[in-house]
Design an enzyme around this catalytic site. Structure first.
Site, PDB file in Angstrom:
ATOM      1  N   LYS A  41     114.397  69.527 -43.367  1.00 27.51           N
ATOM      2  CA  LYS A  41     115.324  69.424 -44.499  1.00 27.51           C
ATOM      3  C   LYS A  41     116.754  69.428 -43.989  1.00 27.51           C
ATOM      4  O   LYS A  41     117.257  70.443 -43.531  1.00 27.51           O
ATOM      5  CB  LYS A  41     115.115  70.576 -45.478  1.00 27.51           C
ATOM      6  CG  LYS A  41     115.767  70.301 -46.805  1.00 27.51           C
ATOM      7  CD  LYS A  41     115.170  71.126 -47.904  1.00 27.51           C
ATOM      8  CE  LYS A  41     115.465  70.469 -49.239  1.00 27.51           C
ATOM      9  NZ  LYS A  41     115.070  71.278 -50.366  1.00 27.51           N
ATOM     10  N   TRP A  64     114.994  65.313 -47.295  1.00 27.97           N
ATOM     11  CA  TRP A  64     113.831  65.461 -46.422  1.00 27.97           C
ATOM     12  C   TRP A  64     113.773  64.361 -45.365  1.00 27.97           C
ATOM     13  O   TRP A  64     114.034  63.203 -45.652  1.00 27.97           O
ATOM     14  CB  TRP A  64     112.537  65.405 -47.224  1.00 27.97           C
ATOM     15  CG  TRP A  64     112.381  66.534 -48.190  1.00 27.97           C
ATOM     16  CD1 TRP A  64     112.461  66.455 -49.551  1.00 27.97           C
ATOM     17  CD2 TRP A  64     112.102  67.899 -47.880  1.00 27.97           C
ATOM     18  NE1 TRP A  64     112.260  67.702 -50.099  1.00 27.97           N
ATOM     19  CE2 TRP A  64     112.031  68.597 -49.103  1.00 27.97           C
ATOM     20  CE3 TRP A  64     111.915  68.612 -46.693  1.00 27.97           C
ATOM     21  CZ2 TRP A  64     111.782  69.960 -49.178  1.00 27.97           C
ATOM     22  CZ3 TRP A  64     111.663  69.976 -46.761  1.00 27.97           C
ATOM     23  CH2 TRP A  64     111.598  70.634 -48.006  1.00 27.97           C
ATOM     24  N   THR A  98      89.357  77.438 -39.346  1.00 24.00           N
ATOM     25  CA  THR A  98      90.474  76.544 -39.050  1.00 24.00           C
ATOM     26  C   THR A  98      91.738  77.384 -38.854  1.00 24.00           C
ATOM     27  O   THR A  98      91.926  78.376 -39.562  1.00 24.00           O
ATOM     28  CB  THR A  98      90.648  75.493 -40.175  1.00 24.00           C
ATOM     29  OG1 THR A  98      91.817  74.747 -39.917  1.00 24.00           O
ATOM     30  CG2 THR A  98      90.751  76.114 -41.555  1.00 24.00           C
ATOM     31  N   GLU A 113      88.627  71.644 -44.124  1.00 25.09           N
ATOM     32  CA  GLU A 113      88.247  71.973 -45.500  1.00 25.09           C
ATOM     33  C   GLU A 113      87.608  70.792 -46.226  1.00 25.09           C
ATOM     34  O   GLU A 113      87.012  70.965 -47.283  1.00 25.09           O
ATOM     35  CB  GLU A 113      89.502  72.391 -46.306  1.00 25.09           C
ATOM     36  CG  GLU A 113      90.147  73.688 -45.878  1.00 25.09           C
ATOM     37  CD  GLU A 113      91.138  73.517 -44.717  1.00 25.09           C
ATOM     38  OE1 GLU A 113      90.976  72.572 -43.923  1.00 25.09           O
ATOM     39  OE2 GLU A 113      92.063  74.335 -44.602  1.00 25.09           O
TER      40      GLU A 113
HETATM   41  P1  AMP Z   1      92.210  70.248 -39.114  1.00 27.09           P
HETATM   42  O1  AMP Z   1      91.632  71.046 -40.220  1.00 27.09           O
HETATM   43  O2  AMP Z   1      92.471  71.038 -37.875  1.00 27.09           O
HETATM   44  O3  AMP Z   1      91.403  69.035 -38.839  1.00 27.09           O
HETATM   45  O4  AMP Z   1      93.659  69.750 -39.564  1.00 27.09           O
HETATM   46  C1  AMP Z   1      93.850  69.039 -40.758  1.00 27.09           C
HETATM   47  C2  AMP Z   1      95.265  68.520 -40.814  1.00 27.09           C
HETATM   48  O5  AMP Z   1      95.476  67.533 -39.809  1.00 27.09           O
HETATM   49  C3  AMP Z   1      95.591  67.807 -42.101  1.00 27.09           C
HETATM   50  O6  AMP Z   1      95.919  68.711 -43.128  1.00 27.09           O
HETATM   51  C4  AMP Z   1      96.761  66.921 -41.696  1.00 27.09           C
HETATM   52  O7  AMP Z   1      97.973  67.633 -41.682  1.00 27.09           O
HETATM   53  C5  AMP Z   1      96.407  66.551 -40.277  1.00 27.09           C
HETATM   54  N1  AMP Z   1      95.775  65.216 -40.222  1.00 27.09           N
HETATM   55  C6  AMP Z   1      94.476  64.915 -40.214  1.00 27.09           C
HETATM   56  N2  AMP Z   1      94.275  63.585 -40.127  1.00 27.09           N
HETATM   57  C7  AMP Z   1      95.492  63.007 -40.090  1.00 27.09           C
HETATM   58  C8  AMP Z   1      95.971  61.665 -40.017  1.00 27.09           C
HETATM   59  N3  AMP Z   1      95.146  60.628 -39.937  1.00 27.09           N
HETATM   60  N4  AMP Z   1      97.296  61.468 -40.021  1.00 27.09           N
HETATM   61  C9  AMP Z   1      98.163  62.510 -40.094  1.00 27.09           C
HETATM   62  N5  AMP Z   1      97.781  63.800 -40.146  1.00 27.09           N
HETATM   63  C10 AMP Z   1      96.456  64.056 -40.161  1.00 27.09           C
END
Ligand code: AMP
Length: 540
Positions: free
Chosen positions: A434, A439, A181, A326
């Site tokens: 910020k 925030w 990732t 993860e």
């Molecule tokens: P990835 O490992 O590339 O799938 O990215 C994971 C990240 O995507 C998470 O830590 C979140 O920041 C973001 N993410 C995944 N699903 C959502 C969702 N439904 N709404 C907002 N952010 C999300």
């Protein structure tokens, strides 16, 4: 109870036994191909056996650089079926990162789609562990290539035994898959999936209150098989005997819309950018969408307006989920509770745009500097998760120390949690804005902007500011038909009633396109870089 090991091969064996006639459909360069699970089973067994014959051993990493299609599905089961580890590689990453990933995982063999061949030829001299290449071509003959030793997929299959027995003397905690990732800085980080994790996560996808994948579904995973195992859909759909409709190599929104119509897809899933592209295709074309009953969407926040269009205009349930590479990835799921059905349409949409409650089987908490935050929908903190399908480290990586502490995965996502236990993602820790010590959530602003009928996409980022430290600036792509008649004042006055004045973006920058990550999320790092000198330049 019996201590039976949960192994990935058992998912395919179940499909072979109970759903041998059900199909996996893949649009390939040579035309649409259809294989039954009986055929997929035999081909997978042949592949496991052939892998053994070319010297692949247990726990060796088997890399794939491929789109979603039946051959990729076969490697999904063949590698763990003979005790090796399926390593899906994100083909959209930079060549440097791909080299890093292959060397770091120490892949022994690479399965490559024909159109990705030039990329692999380009990097081949930097690969340290790869001993063989397999090209997943439709053609009888291998294309001309500088790779060596190289096999054609179909010819390699023929060397294998279709009665091969998947190995059973493996520990369920042994690695079955891995995926890297992207990190905010530095090289991508490796996540290893165990057999047990994949099997339990597949159960989670079948629950009625999550995706509810079932035998009578025709599932089309748009999310790539190189991104968090296409959210685990290929594993679950095989196990439950669903028909699988793969989008195939280099699909376009048009191909997706056609597949949905012609192959009568019932469930599909992709990141919001893909869902938006699909809606655009539907709006512009004339497609039958009536078979589709649900669209699974996650990976970034789903804009409220998009949820509304899918549900109200097309009558398609919008399944909003949250997770990470993860977390296998399904972690939380947004559904209204039975006693929330009398909420107004607006309130229902607000609820659905949140990331929902925890999937059964996992545990979570939200912490700030002082400890666990109140379940009041206001206090913000970082989301921590643990459970049987949550990674407990990054593969051979120092960054494990930061993200995994005291048995919890620190997600890096800043959330609130309300009285119902529903989480709402405000931002990645690194993307929060910020301003004057307070925030601002970029996600809230983006969702509000995307609710405007003229807006195709919107991304809000922090820009350095002399007085306030940081201020939000919105980057907006307008829909084609609105390009000449919508101004930044129109957009700002549209969202003004929704926010405190100091939350409003200081500027709206119109763009032709928002830069995206390799998995289709807004690339905020690039936007911030682009806008870094925004206020300085404006004041000149
Ligand atoms: P990835 O490992 O590339 O799938 O990215 C994971 C990240 O995507 C998470 O830590 C979140 O920041 C973001 N993410 C995944 N699903 C959502 C969702 N439904 N709404 C907002 N952010 C999300």
């Amino acid at each position: 109870m019996m201590n039976v090991q949960l192994l990935v091969s058992s998912l395919l064996e179940h499909a072979e036994k109970f759903f041998p006639k059900k199909e996996v459909i893949s649009p390939m360069p040579s035309g649409i191909v259809r294989h039954t699970y009986a055929e997929i089973g035999k081909r997978t067994r042949q592949l496991s056996s052939a892998l053994e014959k070319i010297g692949i051993q247990r726990e060796d990493r088997v890399g794939t650089l491929a789109w979603n299609h039946n051959r990729h599905l076969e490697v999904y089961f063949a590698a763990p079926g003979m005790g090796a580890v399926l390593h899906t590689i994100n083909i959209r990453l930079s060549p440097e990162h791909i080299v890093y990933i292959i060397n770091h995982a120490e892949d022994k063999v690479l399965f490559i789609d024909e159109d990705i061949l030039p990329l692999v030829e380009l990097i081949k001299d930097h690969l340290k562990s790869v001993e063989a290449f397999v090209i997943m071509t439709d053609k009888e003959e291998l294309p001309e290539t500088t790779l060596e030793p190289v096999y054609s997929y179909e010819k390699l299959l023929q060397t294998g035994d279709e009665a091969y027995q998947f190995v059973k003397d493996i520990d369920e905690n042994a690695p079955a898959g891995m995926c890297y990732t992207s990190a905010t800085t530095g090289n991508p980080k490796g996540v290893v999936y165990s057999h047990r994790g994949i099997v339990l996560h597949s159960y989670a996808l079948g629950l009625a209150d999550t995706v509810g994948v079932s035998e009578n579904d025709r599932v089309m995973p748009i999310v790539p098989m190189f991104h968090a195992n296409a959210w685990g859909l290929p594993f679950a759909a095989t196990w439950f005997g669903s028909t699988q409709v793969m989008p195939g190599p280099r699909f376009t929104p048009k191909i997706l819309a056609q597949l949905i119509e012609e192959e009568k897809v019932t469930k599909t899933g992709g990141v919001p950018t893909i869902c938006l592209a699909l809606l655009k295709e539907w709006e512009e074309g004339n497609y039958d969408t009536s078979s589709l009953n649900a669209i699974l969407c996650g990976g970034s926040a789903a804009p409220r307006g998009m949820i509304q269009t899918f549900e109200q205009k097309y009558n398609i349930s919008f399944l909003h989920a949250y997770g990470m590479t993860e977390t296998s990835p399904l972690a939380t799921f947004s559904r209204l509770k039975s006693y929330q059905m009398d909420l107004s349409q607006e309130d229902k949409l607000d609820e659905r745009a949140k990331q929902g409650i925890l999937v059964p089987g996992l545990e979570f908490k939200v912490i700030d500097g002082q400890g666990e935050v109140e379940w009041d929908g206001k206090s913000m903190g970082e989301l921590l998760i643990k459970g049987p399908w949550i990674a407990d480290e990054y593969y051979k990586d120092e960054r494990t120390k930061e993200a995994f502490q005291d048995g919890w995965l620190h997600t890096g996502d800043v959330v609130t949690i309300d009285e119902e236990g529903v989480i709402k993602i405000l931002d990645r820790t690194k993307d929060l804005i910020k301003s004057g010590g307070e925030w601002i959530s970029s996600v809230d602003l983006e969702n509000a902007l995307m609710a405007h009928e003229a807006v195709f996409e919107a991304s809000v980022v922090a820009v350095p500011h002399a007085e306030w430290q940081e201020r939000p600036v919105a980057c907006v792509v307008l829909k084609d038909s609105y390009k000449d008649n919508v101004t930044k004042e129109d957009l700002l006055s549209f969202i003004t009633p929704m926010f405190a004045k100091w939350w409003l973006p200081d500027d709206v920058v119109f763009m032709e396109e928002i830069p995206k990550t390799s998995v289709g999320k807004f690339l905020k790092r690039a936007l911030r870089e682009k806008l870094k000198d925004h206020f300085a330049a404006e004041s000149l």
